[in-house]
Design a protein around this motif. Structure first.
Motif, mmCIF file in Angstrom:
data_model
loop_
_atom_site.group_PDB
_atom_site.id
_atom_site.type_symbol
_atom_site.label_atom_id
_atom_site.label_comp_id
_atom_site.label_asym_id
_atom_site.label_seq_id
_atom_site.Cartn_x
_atom_site.Cartn_y
_atom_site.Cartn_z
ATOM 1 N N ARG A 146 0.840 -1.184 0.000
ATOM 2 C CA ARG A 146 0.000 0.000 0.000
ATOM 3 C C ARG A 146 0.889 1.252 0.000
ATOM 4 N NH1 ARG A 146 -5.073 -1.105 4.192
ATOM 5 N NH2 ARG A 146 -5.972 -2.869 3.074
ATOM 6 N N PHE A 147 0.329 2.292 -0.564
ATOM 7 C CA PHE A 147 1.037 3.571 -0.636
ATOM 8 C C PHE A 147 0.547 4.458 0.504
ATOM 9 C CE2 PHE A 147 1.181 1.837 -4.880
ATOM 10 C CZ PHE A 147 2.477 2.106 -5.308
ATOM 11 N N TRP A 148 1.512 4.918 1.333
ATOM 12 C CA TRP A 148 1.187 5.732 2.502
ATOM 13 C C TRP A 148 1.869 7.097 2.378
ATOM 14 C CZ3 TRP A 148 -1.909 3.617 6.414
ATOM 15 C CH2 TRP A 148 -2.139 2.238 6.316
ATOM 16 N N PHE A 149 1.224 8.103 3.006
ATOM 17 C CA PHE A 149 1.790 9.458 3.015
ATOM 18 C C PHE A 149 1.215 10.200 4.209
ATOM 19 C CE2 PHE A 149 -2.038 9.411 0.497
ATOM 20 C CZ PHE A 149 -2.755 10.508 0.944
ATOM 21 N N HIS A 150 1.842 11.327 4.545
ATOM 22 C CA HIS A 150 1.404 12.128 5.694
ATOM 23 C C HIS A 150 0.274 13.064 5.292
ATOM 24 C CE1 HIS A 150 4.344 10.976 8.729
ATOM 25 N NE2 HIS A 150 5.279 10.992 7.787
ATOM 26 N N LEU A 151 -0.714 13.162 6.171
ATOM 27 C CA LEU A 151 -1.817 14.084 5.926
ATOM 28 C C LEU A 151 -1.332 15.521 5.836
ATOM 29 C CD1 LEU A 151 -4.842 14.847 5.797
ATOM 30 C CD2 LEU A 151 -4.884 14.792 8.305
ATOM 31 N N SER A 152 -0.322 15.871 6.630
ATOM 32 C CA SER A 152 0.175 17.253 6.636
ATOM 33 C C SER A 152 0.860 17.646 5.334
ATOM 34 C CB SER A 152 1.139 17.446 7.806
ATOM 35 O OG SER A 152 2.234 16.545 7.707
ATOM 36 N N ALA A 166 1.134 28.277 8.033
ATOM 37 C CA ALA A 166 2.451 28.896 8.163
ATOM 38 C C ALA A 166 3.358 28.167 9.144
ATOM 39 C CB ALA A 166 2.296 30.354 8.603
ATOM 40 N N ALA A 167 2.804 27.178 9.880
ATOM 41 C CA ALA A 167 3.603 26.446 10.859
ATOM 42 C C ALA A 167 4.525 25.461 10.151
ATOM 43 C CB ALA A 167 2.690 25.720 11.841
ATOM 44 N N PRO A 198 6.212 21.818 9.136
ATOM 45 C CA PRO A 198 5.563 20.527 8.830
ATOM 46 C C PRO A 198 5.397 19.629 10.068
ATOM 47 C CG PRO A 198 7.169 21.064 7.154
ATOM 48 C CD PRO A 198 7.328 22.090 8.217
ATOM 49 N N HIS A 199 6.397 19.609 10.951
ATOM 50 C CA HIS A 199 6.290 18.765 12.145
ATOM 51 C C HIS A 199 5.178 19.252 13.058
ATOM 52 C CE1 HIS A 199 7.476 16.227 15.495
ATOM 53 N NE2 HIS A 199 7.504 17.310 16.273
ATOM 54 N N MET A 200 5.057 20.566 13.212
ATOM 55 C CA MET A 200 4.007 21.107 14.072
ATOM 56 C C MET A 200 2.633 20.811 13.487
ATOM 57 S SD MET A 200 5.852 24.748 14.957
ATOM 58 C CE MET A 200 4.448 25.405 15.832
ATOM 59 N N ARG A 201 2.464 20.891 12.189
ATOM 60 C CA ARG A 201 1.181 20.568 11.560
ATOM 61 C C ARG A 201 0.847 19.085 11.733
ATOM 62 N NH1 ARG A 201 3.213 23.638 7.171
ATOM 63 N NH2 ARG A 201 3.374 21.726 5.928
ATOM 64 N N LYS A 202 1.874 18.244 11.605
ATOM 65 C CA LYS A 202 1.652 16.801 11.741
ATOM 66 C C LYS A 202 1.150 16.445 13.145
ATOM 67 C CE LYS A 202 4.877 14.419 9.935
ATOM 68 N NZ LYS A 202 6.183 13.755 9.720
ATOM 69 N N VAL A 203 1.753 17.028 14.166
ATOM 70 C CA VAL A 203 1.327 16.762 15.545
ATOM 71 C C VAL A 203 -0.079 17.295 15.785
ATOM 72 C CG1 VAL A 203 1.837 17.257 17.975
ATOM 73 C CG2 VAL A 203 3.699 16.729 16.390
ATOM 74 N N ALA A 204 -0.376 18.507 15.242
ATOM 75 C CA ALA A 204 -1.696 19.092 15.449
ATOM 76 C C ALA A 204 -2.782 18.266 14.770
ATOM 77 C CB ALA A 204 -1.704 20.526 14.923
ATOM 78 N N LEU A 205 -2.513 17.733 13.596
ATOM 79 C CA LEU A 205 -3.503 16.906 12.909
ATOM 80 C C LEU A 205 -3.769 15.615 13.680
ATOM 81 C CD1 LEU A 205 -2.341 17.411 9.206
ATOM 82 C CD2 LEU A 205 -4.474 18.222 10.226
ATOM 83 N N ARG A 206 -2.737 15.025 14.257
ATOM 84 C CA ARG A 206 -2.938 13.812 15.068
ATOM 85 C C ARG A 206 -3.805 14.132 16.281
ATOM 86 N NH1 ARG A 206 -1.010 8.847 16.448
ATOM 87 N NH2 ARG A 206 -0.678 8.446 18.677
ATOM 88 N N PRO A 215 -6.034 23.818 13.939
ATOM 89 C CA PRO A 215 -5.392 25.085 14.316
ATOM 90 C C PRO A 215 -5.420 25.341 15.821
ATOM 91 C CG PRO A 215 -6.807 25.401 12.408
ATOM 92 C CD PRO A 215 -7.079 24.021 12.921
ATOM 93 N N ALA A 216 -6.502 24.905 16.511
ATOM 94 C CA ALA A 216 -6.593 25.141 17.955
ATOM 95 C C ALA A 216 -5.570 24.325 18.724
ATOM 96 C CB ALA A 216 -8.000 24.822 18.439
ATOM 97 N N LEU A 217 -5.194 23.173 18.190
ATOM 98 C CA LEU A 217 -4.253 22.294 18.878
ATOM 99 C C LEU A 217 -2.809 22.521 18.436
ATOM 100 C CD1 LEU A 217 -6.439 19.070 18.759
ATOM 101 C CD2 LEU A 217 -5.785 20.336 20.810
ATOM 102 N N LEU A 218 -2.564 23.568 17.629
ATOM 103 C CA LEU A 218 -1.202 23.883 17.206
ATOM 104 C C LEU A 218 -0.431 24.469 18.378
ATOM 105 C CD1 LEU A 218 0.533 23.945 14.566
ATOM 106 C CD2 LEU A 218 -0.113 26.354 14.388
ATOM 107 N N HIS A 219 0.799 24.015 18.595
ATOM 108 C CA HIS A 219 1.611 24.511 19.700
ATOM 109 C C HIS A 219 1.881 25.996 19.520
ATOM 110 C CE1 HIS A 219 2.409 21.001 22.063
ATOM 111 N NE2 HIS A 219 2.844 20.306 21.014
#
Length: 648
Positions: free
Chosen positions: A38-44, A79-80, A82-90, A148-152
């Motif tokens: 399967r092909f996987w990728f990050h949502l962010s 504007a955040a 990529p790592h910060m967006r990835k954590v916020a999406l989780r 966005p609310a859960l962004l550090h």
């Protein structure tokens, strides 16, 4: 959060098949990993619109109302890092799970909810304390805005924002502005630290300051380090030009470059030769070049004439503003020049090589010479020529002002010329080129193919001769000679043509730069030929026979010229002239045809202004003695004489 390709199928802008979705991801250079077929990728990593559509789909699948979309919050999220967006999406996924499970304000997190969360999302961020913080962070927030609310509340560099005094940061930036471009950032930080300790400024650690400096826009950093002009030049995006829109010999680039090896021109002195080259802008074909000791106008004119003889006259020359390229010898008569355009021109502007050959000139904008094709071609062939093994022991390095030492063994000029000629030929005929319009052809083939249909303009021998001369403004004296420096030109054969320009302003005298004793030519201020074959005047020794013979020869030529002029005037003989004058006496003048007397006019006066004439003072008339008085006086005298009286 990792997604499968099938998770985004049918989203807005995404194809409706798995294969189409994979191609869509590949076209946008989104990293894809293969695991369990399967092909996987990050949502962010998805574009913002596709990511928002996926989250809305997940919210609807969870049976939640998405709520009102907060565009400003999502702009901050984009504007955040990529790592910060990835954590916020989780965290947003976990928050939706908690809302669906009935958790509110961190309350209701049972062991069963914790176990289910860990089974669904793993053990990262799913312990009871983390779940409580997530639930409290999204309280009162619409599900569509969970991410966005859960962004550090961290900086883009990943560390919390540190307090920095505005005065301290301004002092830091001013220090970098006023210091040299290579001034250490650490030293600037130390200066602010020491000054801030006395001024009470808040100044964090060097790593914090470095992170803030590194996060500044490039314009700010370049301006602080190198100044306004350097920042503008570095950030100005160059224009792109389609070279296939021009044909060979329409635009020709001219440039000169000092080579990076030492050459012996035959006098035993090591010299870094200068190479002046003409390059066709449409094909990068090197049309011709010239090697000399320095960049000079005579060498530039020589290579231009050589190229025109070999390939035909080109339409336009594109040089930079070097003194040799913008000189009168090359560019005299050009419509516009950047170099010296503010200087006052004399009565006559000397004519250059390009003027006589009919070549237009367009100079590069100052400080933008890299736009010329010759600059890029020199950059390509410089290393393939300058660093060749044939020049072992003669390499000079790339510094412009390098001086030879005892270890330098200059290359004979013949060897250098042979190697350069060979490498230029290889450059022109190398196949497989991939530039604009090349299609695998060599530069030479592109040049030949592009000349098809062009009417080649071959220079005449007269054009080449006039283009080889150096022109100087001069005035004609009363003898029909022109003086240029310590040289004088003019003889009996050209005296008549030049005397017409005596006291009529300056003219241009063209002379051979390699032999001032050769005959000269003369042009007027508009570029029209006055005469050619003007012989130089050679001064003889004082009291020499040769000088006397030369003077006698000039007098004889003058007598012959005057005799020819006398014959050309067609004078009447004395008898015919007398008859013509006699005819004037026999003319009958009709009455009433007499010319009117000339009106009284004021004659020319010089010196002071005109003043009204004074009236002449009449002289007193002489007194007249009446006749009666004379008779009485005679009678009285006679009476005295008769009485014996003596007259006093």
């Amino acid at each position: 959060m990792m997604l499968k390709v099938s998770d985004i199928v049918c989203l807005p802008g995404v194809p409706t098949t798995n294969r189409g979705a994979r191609d869509w991801l590949k076209a946008r250079e989104i990293p894809v990993a293969i695991e369990r077929n399967r092909f996987w990728f990050h949502l962010s990593d998805l574009p913002e619109d596709v990511r928002s559509a996926y989250e809305l789909r997940r919210i609807e699948a969870a049976g939640l109302d998405g709520g009102e979309f907060d565009a400003e919050a999502h702009d901050l999220f984009a504007a955040a890092t990529p790592h910060m967006r990835k954590v916020a999406l989780r965290k947003a996924e976990i928050a939706r799970f908690l809302v669906k499970a009935g958790v509110r304000k961190g309350c209701g997190i049972t062991r069963a909810v914790e176990a289910q969360a860990q089974a669904t999302f793993g053990k990262d961020l799913t312990n009871r304390q983390a779940l409580r913080r997530i639930s409290q962070a999204v309280e009162g927030v619409d599900p569509v805005n969970f991410a966005p609310a859960l962004l550090h509340d961290y900086a883009r560099t990943g560390s919390p924002e540190a307090e920095i005094s505005e005065e301290a940061w301004s002092y830091f930036m001013t220090t970098l502005r006023d210091a040299g471009p290579e001034f250490p950032l650490m030293q600037a930080w130390r200066d602010v630290r020491d000054v801030g300790a006395k001024c009470g400024w808040s100044w964090p650690s060097y790593s914090t300051v470095w992170n803030r400096w590194n996060a500044l826009p490039e314009a700010q950093k370049i301006h602080a380090r190198h100044g306004r002009e350097a920042a503008v030049k570095a950030l100005a995006m160059p224009v792109t030009r389609d070279k296939t829109s021009v044909k060979p010999l329409e635009w020709v680039s001219l440039d000169g470059r000092t080579l990076d090896f030492w050459v012996d021109f035959g006098d035993g002195k090591p010299v870094r030769p200068l190479m002046v080259a003409l390059i066709d802008s449409a094909t990068n074909f090197v049309l011709g070049y010239e090697l000399d000791r320095s960049e000079n106008a005579v060498a530039v004119g020589r290579v231009i004439r050589k190229v025109c003889m070999e390939h035909g006259i080109f339409d336009r020359l594109y040089p930079d503003n070097g003194s040799a390229f913008a000189s009168h010898y090359v560019a005299g008569g050009a419509k516009h020049k950047w170099r010296g355009k503010g200087k006052a021109e004399g009565d006559v502007v000397p004519l250059g090589v390009c003027h006589h050959l009919g070549i237009e000139m367009t100079f590069a904008i100052p400080k933008n010479a890299q736009a010329k094709a010759a600059e890029r071609t020199f950059a390509t062939i410089s290393r393939t020529i300058d660093d060749r093994p044939e020049f072992k022991g003669a390499h000079a390095g790339h510094a412009p002002g390098a001086a030879p030492d005892d270890s330098i063994v200059p290359v004979p000029f013949d060897v250098a010329a042979r190697v350069i000629q060979r490498e230029i030929e290889r450059h022109n005929h190398e196949e497989g080129r991939k530039g604009q319009g090349a299609r695998g052809r060599s530069y030479a083939q592109m040049f030949r193919d592009g000349l098809a249909g062009r009417i080649v303009r071959r220079p005449t021998s007269q054009q080449l001769y006039w283009a080889s001369l150096i022109y100087t403004a001069g005035s004609v004296d009363r003898f029909g000679r022109v003086h240029v420096g310590t040289w004088s030109y003019g003889g009996p054969e050209t005296q008549d043509a030049l005397l017409g320009w005596h006291k009529q302003g300056q003219i241009l005298i063209g002379r051979d730069p390699d032999n001032f004793e050769a005959p000269a030519v003369a042009f007027d201020s508009k570029g029209y030929l006055i005469c050619k074959g003007i012989e130089p005047v050679k001064a003889g020794a004082y009291d020499s026979v040769k000088g006397a013979l030369e003077a006698a020869k000039n007098r004889k030529a003058a007598r012959q010229a005057v005799a020819a002029a006398e014959a050309a005037n067609g004078y009447l003989t004395d008898a015919k002239m007398a008859a013509a004058l006699a005819a004037l006496d026999t003319l009958d003048t009709p009455k009433g045809s007499e010319p009117e007397p000339p009106a009284k006019v004021v004659g020319a006066r010089f010196g002071g202004t005109l003043k009204p004439e004074r009236k002449a003072v009449e002289k007193p008339k002489a007194a007249t003695v009446p006749e009666e008085f004379l008779r009485n006086m005679d009678a009285a005298i006679a009476a005295k004489l008769a009485g014996g009286e003596r007259l006093a």
